[in-house]
Design a protein around this motif. Structure first.
Motif, PDB file in Angstrom:
ATOM      1  N   PRO A  76       0.835  -1.205   0.000  1.00 42.57           N
ATOM      2  CA  PRO A  76       0.000   0.000   0.000  1.00 42.57           C
ATOM      3  C   PRO A  76       0.871   1.256   0.000  1.00 42.57           C
ATOM      4  CG  PRO A  76       0.071  -0.956   2.197  1.00 42.57           C
ATOM      5  CD  PRO A  76       0.781  -1.929   1.286  1.00 42.57           C
ATOM      6  N   ALA A  77       0.283   2.383  -0.323  1.00 47.23           N
ATOM      7  CA  ALA A  77       1.034   3.640  -0.420  1.00 47.23           C
ATOM      8  C   ALA A  77       1.676   4.024   0.906  1.00 47.23           C
ATOM      9  CB  ALA A  77       0.129   4.762  -0.912  1.00 47.23           C
ATOM     10  N   ASP A  78       1.034   3.652   2.028  1.00 46.13           N
ATOM     11  CA  ASP A  78       1.597   4.053   3.320  1.00 46.13           C
ATOM     12  C   ASP A  78       2.487   2.976   3.938  1.00 46.13           C
ATOM     13  OD1 ASP A  78      -0.358   2.239   3.909  1.00 46.13           O
ATOM     14  OD2 ASP A  78      -1.382   3.460   5.412  1.00 46.13           O
ATOM     15  N   ALA A  79       2.880   1.979   3.144  1.00 48.83           N
ATOM     16  CA  ALA A  79       3.813   0.961   3.635  1.00 48.83           C
ATOM     17  C   ALA A  79       5.180   1.606   3.835  1.00 48.83           C
ATOM     18  CB  ALA A  79       3.918  -0.192   2.641  1.00 48.83           C
ATOM     19  N   GLU A  80       5.728   1.451   5.014  1.00 47.95           N
ATOM     20  CA  GLU A  80       7.020   2.071   5.307  1.00 47.95           C
ATOM     21  C   GLU A  80       8.135   1.341   4.575  1.00 47.95           C
ATOM     22  OE1 GLU A  80       8.305   3.864   9.300  1.00 47.95           O
ATOM     23  OE2 GLU A  80       9.340   1.924   9.251  1.00 47.95           O
ATOM     24  N   ILE A  81       8.930   2.093   3.846  1.00 49.01           N
ATOM     25  CA  ILE A  81      10.063   1.544   3.117  1.00 49.01           C
ATOM     26  C   ILE A  81      11.361   1.802   3.874  1.00 49.01           C
ATOM     27  CG2 ILE A  81      11.366   1.619   0.960  1.00 49.01           C
ATOM     28  CD1 ILE A  81       8.604   0.454   0.596  1.00 49.01           C
ATOM     29  N   CYS A  82      11.545   3.045   4.311  1.00 48.93           N
ATOM     30  CA  CYS A  82      12.773   3.449   5.009  1.00 48.93           C
ATOM     31  C   CYS A  82      12.449   3.739   6.462  1.00 48.93           C
ATOM     32  CB  CYS A  82      13.386   4.670   4.336  1.00 48.93           C
ATOM     33  SG  CYS A  82      14.844   5.316   5.190  1.00 48.93           S
ATOM     34  N   GLY A  83      12.825   2.820   7.345  1.00 49.20           N
ATOM     35  CA  GLY A  83      12.526   2.996   8.763  1.00 49.20           C
ATOM     36  C   GLY A  83      13.351   4.089   9.407  1.00 49.20           C
ATOM     37  N   CYS A  84      14.585   4.303   8.932  1.00 50.09           N
ATOM     38  CA  CYS A  84      15.448   5.322   9.542  1.00 50.09           C
ATOM     39  C   CYS A  84      14.853   6.713   9.394  1.00 50.09           C
ATOM     40  CB  CYS A  84      16.840   5.296   8.912  1.00 50.09           C
ATOM     41  SG  CYS A  84      17.792   3.824   9.293  1.00 50.09           S
ATOM     42  N   ASN A  85      14.221   6.967   8.254  1.00 51.00           N
ATOM     43  CA  ASN A  85      13.723   8.312   7.975  1.00 51.00           C
ATOM     44  C   ASN A  85      12.206   8.380   7.873  1.00 51.00           C
ATOM     45  OD1 ASN A  85      16.282   9.935   7.523  1.00 51.00           O
ATOM     46  ND2 ASN A  85      16.631   8.189   6.180  1.00 51.00           N
ATOM     47  N   GLY A  86      11.519   7.266   8.158  1.00 51.74           N
ATOM     48  CA  GLY A  86      10.063   7.275   8.179  1.00 51.74           C
ATOM     49  C   GLY A  86       9.441   7.557   6.826  1.00 51.74           C
ATOM     50  N   ILE A  87      10.004   6.988   5.755  1.00 47.56           N
ATOM     51  CA  ILE A  87       9.522   7.255   4.398  1.00 47.56           C
ATOM     52  C   ILE A  87       8.718   6.060   3.897  1.00 47.56           C
ATOM     53  CG2 ILE A  87      10.172   7.909   2.058  1.00 47.56           C
ATOM     54  CD1 ILE A  87      10.886   9.948   4.227  1.00 47.56           C
ATOM     55  N   CYS A  88       7.506   6.338   3.419  1.00 50.48           N
ATOM     56  CA  CYS A  88       6.636   5.263   2.937  1.00 50.48           C
ATOM     57  C   CYS A  88       6.683   5.185   1.412  1.00 50.48           C
ATOM     58  CB  CYS A  88       5.202   5.469   3.417  1.00 50.48           C
ATOM     59  SG  CYS A  88       4.429   6.958   2.799  1.00 50.48           S
ATOM     60  N   LYS A  89       6.078   4.142   0.886  1.00 58.46           N
ATOM     61  CA  LYS A  89       6.086   3.912  -0.558  1.00 58.46           C
ATOM     62  C   LYS A  89       5.463   5.079  -1.310  1.00 58.46           C
ATOM     63  CE  LYS A  89       3.862   1.025  -4.066  1.00 58.46           C
ATOM     64  NZ  LYS A  89       2.933  -0.095  -4.304  1.00 58.46           N
ATOM     65  N   GLY A  90       4.348   5.616  -0.795  1.00 57.12           N
ATOM     66  CA  GLY A  90       3.656   6.708  -1.492  1.00 57.12           C
ATOM     67  C   GLY A  90       4.548   7.935  -1.661  1.00 57.12           C
ATOM     68  N   GLN A  91       5.359   8.255  -0.648  1.00 52.28           N
ATOM     69  CA  GLN A  91       6.252   9.409  -0.745  1.00 52.28           C
ATOM     70  C   GLN A  91       7.319   9.188  -1.815  1.00 52.28           C
ATOM     71  OE1 GLN A  91       6.766   9.136   3.687  1.00 52.28           O
ATOM     72  NE2 GLN A  91       7.020  11.344   3.506  1.00 52.28           N
ATOM     73  N   ILE A  92       7.803   7.969  -1.903  1.00 48.83           N
ATOM     74  CA  ILE A  92       8.815   7.662  -2.918  1.00 48.83           C
ATOM     75  C   ILE A  92       8.200   7.731  -4.306  1.00 48.83           C
ATOM     76  CG2 ILE A  92      10.384   5.874  -3.780  1.00 48.83           C
ATOM     77  CD1 ILE A  92      10.691   4.938  -0.873  1.00 48.83           C
ATOM     78  N   VAL A  93       7.012   7.164  -4.458  1.00 51.08           N
ATOM     79  CA  VAL A  93       6.325   7.219  -5.754  1.00 51.08           C
ATOM     80  C   VAL A  93       6.072   8.662  -6.164  1.00 51.08           C
ATOM     81  CG1 VAL A  93       4.181   6.652  -6.959  1.00 51.08           C
ATOM     82  CG2 VAL A  93       5.295   4.927  -5.513  1.00 51.08           C
ATOM     83  N   GLU A  94       5.637   9.484  -5.217  1.00 52.45           N
ATOM     84  CA  GLU A  94       5.389  10.901  -5.504  1.00 52.45           C
ATOM     85  C   GLU A  94       6.670  11.595  -5.960  1.00 52.45           C
ATOM     86  OE1 GLU A  94       3.841  14.937  -3.166  1.00 52.45           O
ATOM     87  OE2 GLU A  94       3.570  12.952  -2.256  1.00 52.45           O
TER      88      GLU A  94
END
Length: 830
Positions: A432-450
């Motif tokens: 899902p878009a809010d799945a956390e990808i980067c735990g160190c910086n709290g970045i989710c998939k949706g932010q990366i896609v954006e």
């Protein structure tokens, strides 16, 4: 709890706001992210003053553990340096505490003066909880929270036979223990509950974690309670447990939790409870004061993970810009990397009569997975050892997905839904878009896609715009998968990175061209390979110097100025500017004459610390730079030469006593170790090389975790390569079995030369083997003619470079260059 403060009507948008004064108290990670949003969304709208009790700006606290272990430096974890603050005209009042706040006059009073504000932001973070045990105020009892704590632990690791006790088996406590252990400290972890990290892991995962830590030399005591901290002359000396046991220690680290830092806000009259009360817009009970981070309380919740802190920072910046914004406390998964052990947990994994478990165990790989189901939904997940699918499982929990149809294959993750393996991109698509990808910086998939849709089409661009993959790097592969999924055919598979900014060529390109074009000088490399700088830089010069030295030992002359400072000084520089001197002891052997010389040197040069190293050497720590040449001369007189403890070369050959003394010894391991060290010392290699010879499979010399390890058996010698015992823990891989000592010598020397001729600079042997394949190494060395060529090439290089740098630099003319600059200036004036 007082009524939740209401959101404030903020005046206008960023474009309508005239420049006003914004004061921020605290420069932690939340404050740093908040300022990024402010400067991006409202450039020029605010004149910012930033207070911080620490004498520095924002750095990545999550990465303090690698700093403690020595894997990183503080400079590498800084996220906002002086140049960044200067670029944005931030008035930095670092190392200054705020004394009081006058909300009526809208003035913040610091230790060095007052500053007025239009808007004030609290980002005061949290304070570590210190258990009020008797003796908790003794010198040597510390928390683990900031850089100062980290530096105190690093300093404590220099104590001979140092011992530390860590109270607390949570993430911070385990990271502290692991870092101290890697620095040679004997560490015991005390945890009051039955298993480690009991808030994030179930008992089975806690068992695996404890097993791994014990294997790394960390003593772990669970279900154990502390009673008293014992001291002597004002310093800690032991921890006494409630069962009467005393654990000696020079350092006691408390890592038992944190509390929001609310004292300043409370004194200013703001509404507080467990934390500073805020509404959804991050506004406190004062309309002109916001609060973010670990210091706040929102709807009864307080926060310790970075992801919600970054969400709060964004909401606060939007509020400051006059936009409608609301913080929502999303359920957060815990994906942690403790001392190299992968852990993941999310949701509720407590036992219950109305719940069922799906459990997968792979004992040989140390993998454990547990899923908790209730009413056809996944409600909890715990994983140890293999956490790649954690984001997908977390999405199922948050979305309350009906998993009935995938029940039988659920444990195997998204790639196996439907009964067959899917393309890896399908697994990324399922996140899902809010799945956390980067735990160190709290970045989710949706932010990366954006970010990708906004033009970040490669990993470097995603790192720069979102910070995903820019800290510990464990999520890099997943970020690249998101790139590939989002861009489709437009995604370009990442090419190897260039050696540095001076060239577009990779290390492999440069090495190949040096050989094929027969480039035999640095000037030839810069010219013929089109360097964009006149003489290279600090990154490429050491690498090119090594490649030329290894490929053309006769024609090329080593350039000392292209070496790191330790290799130029021929001693390890310490954090206080002094040096560490390690004489070589062949195979770990020494004698009375050498020991007297070392003791005399320690006395003569006032050496504060003399330590036995893990590689069977003696380390003289705290030597002044101006004393190095004369100390070397004194040690040389006793026959001691440089141990090259600073070098990208052979460090040590560790041995056990072998068949000469041990009743289990099968071969003369000490003798072989001495011969190997005498043959290999002084050779420059792509990275440091550690070697060990164990006289029997009991492996007392720990040969199975070295770059090259030899285990003696009745039939001869088993040679393995590619081990590691740092943050990467890796067992050697079998290279060959030989019958005689001469064959063992030949194979080891040939392997070292093959490594020298082919590896990328700064790649340890195990990384190089992973790239070329052990099969290729074995096949190449399997030809007797090629082994002979490699041995001859190595011996030719050694005939030129096997020199003791201490002996060459012990004269008076060289000693002058080691004098402090102030002394030389004074002498010149006289």
């Amino acid at each position: 709890m007082p009524a939740t403060p209401s959101a404030t009507s903020w005046p206008g948008t960023a474009k309508e706001i005239e420049v006003k004064n914004l004061v921020i108290i605290g420069a932690g990670m939340a404050a740093g992210r908040f300022l990024e949003h402010v400067f991006e969304d409202m450039p020029g709208a605010w004149s910012v003053t930033l207070f911080n009790a620490e004498p520095r700006g924002t750095y990545n606290r999550i990465m303090l553990s690698p700093v403690l272990s020595g894997e990183r430096t503080y400079e590498e974890i800084v996220t906002h340096d002086d140049a960044w603050y200067a670029e944005h005209d931030v008035t930095c009042r670092f190392g200054e505490r705020v004394v009081s706040i006058d909300r009526d006059a809208k003035v913040v009073h610091g230790e060095n003066g007052a500053v007025a504000y239009d808007k004030l932001v609290f980002a005061t973070g949290s304070s570590p909880f210190i258990i009020p045990l008797p003796g908790h105020d003794l010198d040597g009892v510390i928390a683990y929270r900031d850089l100062e704590d980290t530096n105190r632990m690093i300093a404590a690791s220099g104590i001979d036979d140092g011992k530390a006790v860590v109270i607390g088996g949570g993430l911070l406590g385990l990271e502290a223990a692991a870092g101290l252990r890697l620095r040679g400290v004997e560490v015991t972890v005390i945890h009051i509950n039955p298993w480690l990290m009991d808030r994030q892991l179930d008992e089975a995962a806690g068992y695996l974690l404890r097993k791994e830590l014990v294997a790394r030399g960390i003593n772990v005591l669970v279900s154990t309670n502390s009673k008293e901290i014992l001291g002597e002359d004002g310093k800690v000396k032991a921890l006494k447990l409630d069962n009467g046991t005393e654990l000696p220690c020079d350092l006691l680290v408390m890592a038992v939790g944190i509390r929001p830092a609310t004292a300043l806000a409370s004194e200013a009259g703001l509404a507080t409870g467990r934390g500073i009360h805020v509404d959804d817009a991050m506004v406190t009970s004062d309309a002109d004061v916001l609060a973010i981070g670990e210091c706040i309380e929102h709807n009864g919740d307080v926060f310790g993970l970075v992801a919600p802190l970054y969400d709060q920072a964004k909401v606060a910046a939007q509020t400051l810009a006059g936009e409608e914004a609301a913080f929502v406390n999303r359920e957060t998964a815990t994906k942690l990397k403790v001392t190299g052990c992968d852990l993941f947990s999310a949701g509720d994994f407590a036992d219950g009569d109305d719940r069922e478990d799906i459990v997968f165990r792979d004992p040989s790989r140390g993998v454990y997975k547990r899923l908790v189901l209730q009413d056809g939904q996944l409600i909890g997940a715990v994983m140890y050892g293999d956490t790649a699918d954690g984001g997908w499982f977390h999405g199922l929990i948050k979305d309350k997905t009906d998993i009935t149809e995938m029940r039988d294959t659920l444990i195997f993750g998204p790639a196996y839904q439907g009964g067959a393996a899917l393309d890896p991109m399908a697994a990324v698509a399922a996140l899902p878009a809010d799945a956390e990808i980067c735990g160190c910086n709290g970045i989710c998939k949706g932010q990366i896609v954006e970010a990708i849709e906004d033009g970040a089409t490669d990993l470097a661009a995603v790192q720069a715009t979102t910070k995903a993959s820019s800290s510990c790097g464990t999520c890099t592969g997943l970020v690249e998968q998101v790139l590939s999924f989002t861009l489709g055919d437009k995604f370009v598979v990442p090419a190897a990175k260039p050696m540095c900014g001076c060239t577009d060529l990779t290390h492999e390109d440069v090495r190949r061209l040096i050989k094929s074009k027969e480039l035999k000088s640095q000037a030839a490399v810069w010219q013929e390979l089109g360097w964009s700088t006149p003489n290279g830089c600090h990154v490429c010069r050491p690498a090119v110097n090594f490649y030329l030295l290894a490929d053309w030992p006769v024609e090329y002359q080593d350039d000392p100025q292209s070496r790191f400072v330790n290799e130029r000084k021929h001693a390890n520089i310490q954090k206080d500017g002094t040096f560490s001197v390690v004489p070589r002891m062949w195979g770990g052997l020494t004698n009375a004459t050498e020991l007297r010389a070392i003791a005399d040197a320690a006395d003569k040069y006032n050496v504060p610390t003399v330590k036995v190293t893990g590689g069977q050497r003696i380390d003289l720590l705290g030597v002044k730079g101006e004393d190095l040449p004369s100390m070397w001369a004194d040690l040389n007189k006793a026959g001691l030469v440089s141990g090259h403890a600073y070098a990208k070369g052979l460090r040590t050959v560790k041995t056990c006593v072998g068949s000469d003394h041990c009743r289990f010894g099968t071969q003369d391991s000490t003798g072989l170790g001495v011969k190997l060290e005498q043959a290999l010392w002084g050779s420059w290699t792509p990275h440091k090389v550690k070697l060990a010879v164990s006289g029997c499979p009991r492996n007392c010399a720990e040969a199975t975790c070295k770059d090259i390890g030899i285990v003696c058996v009745d039939s001869g010698y088993e040679i393995g390569v590619g081990g590691a015992a740092g943050m990467d823990l890796k067992e050697i891989e079998p290279l060959v079995k030989v019958a005689t000592e001469a064959e063992a010598m030949e194979w080891v020397i040939a392997f070292v030369q093959l490594y020298r001729e082919n590896a990328k600079y700064l790649d340890r042997a195990y990384k190089w083997i992973a790239k070329v394949g052990l099969d290729w190494v074995q096949e190449t060395l399997g030809f007797a003619e090629e082994r002979g060529r490699l041995v001859a090439a190595f011996e030719l290089s050694q005939s030129i470079y096997q020199k003791d740098p201490w002996a060459e630099r012990a004269g008076a003319e060289v000693a002058e260059t080691f004098q402090p600059l102030a002394n030389l200036t004074l002498e010149a004036a006289e």
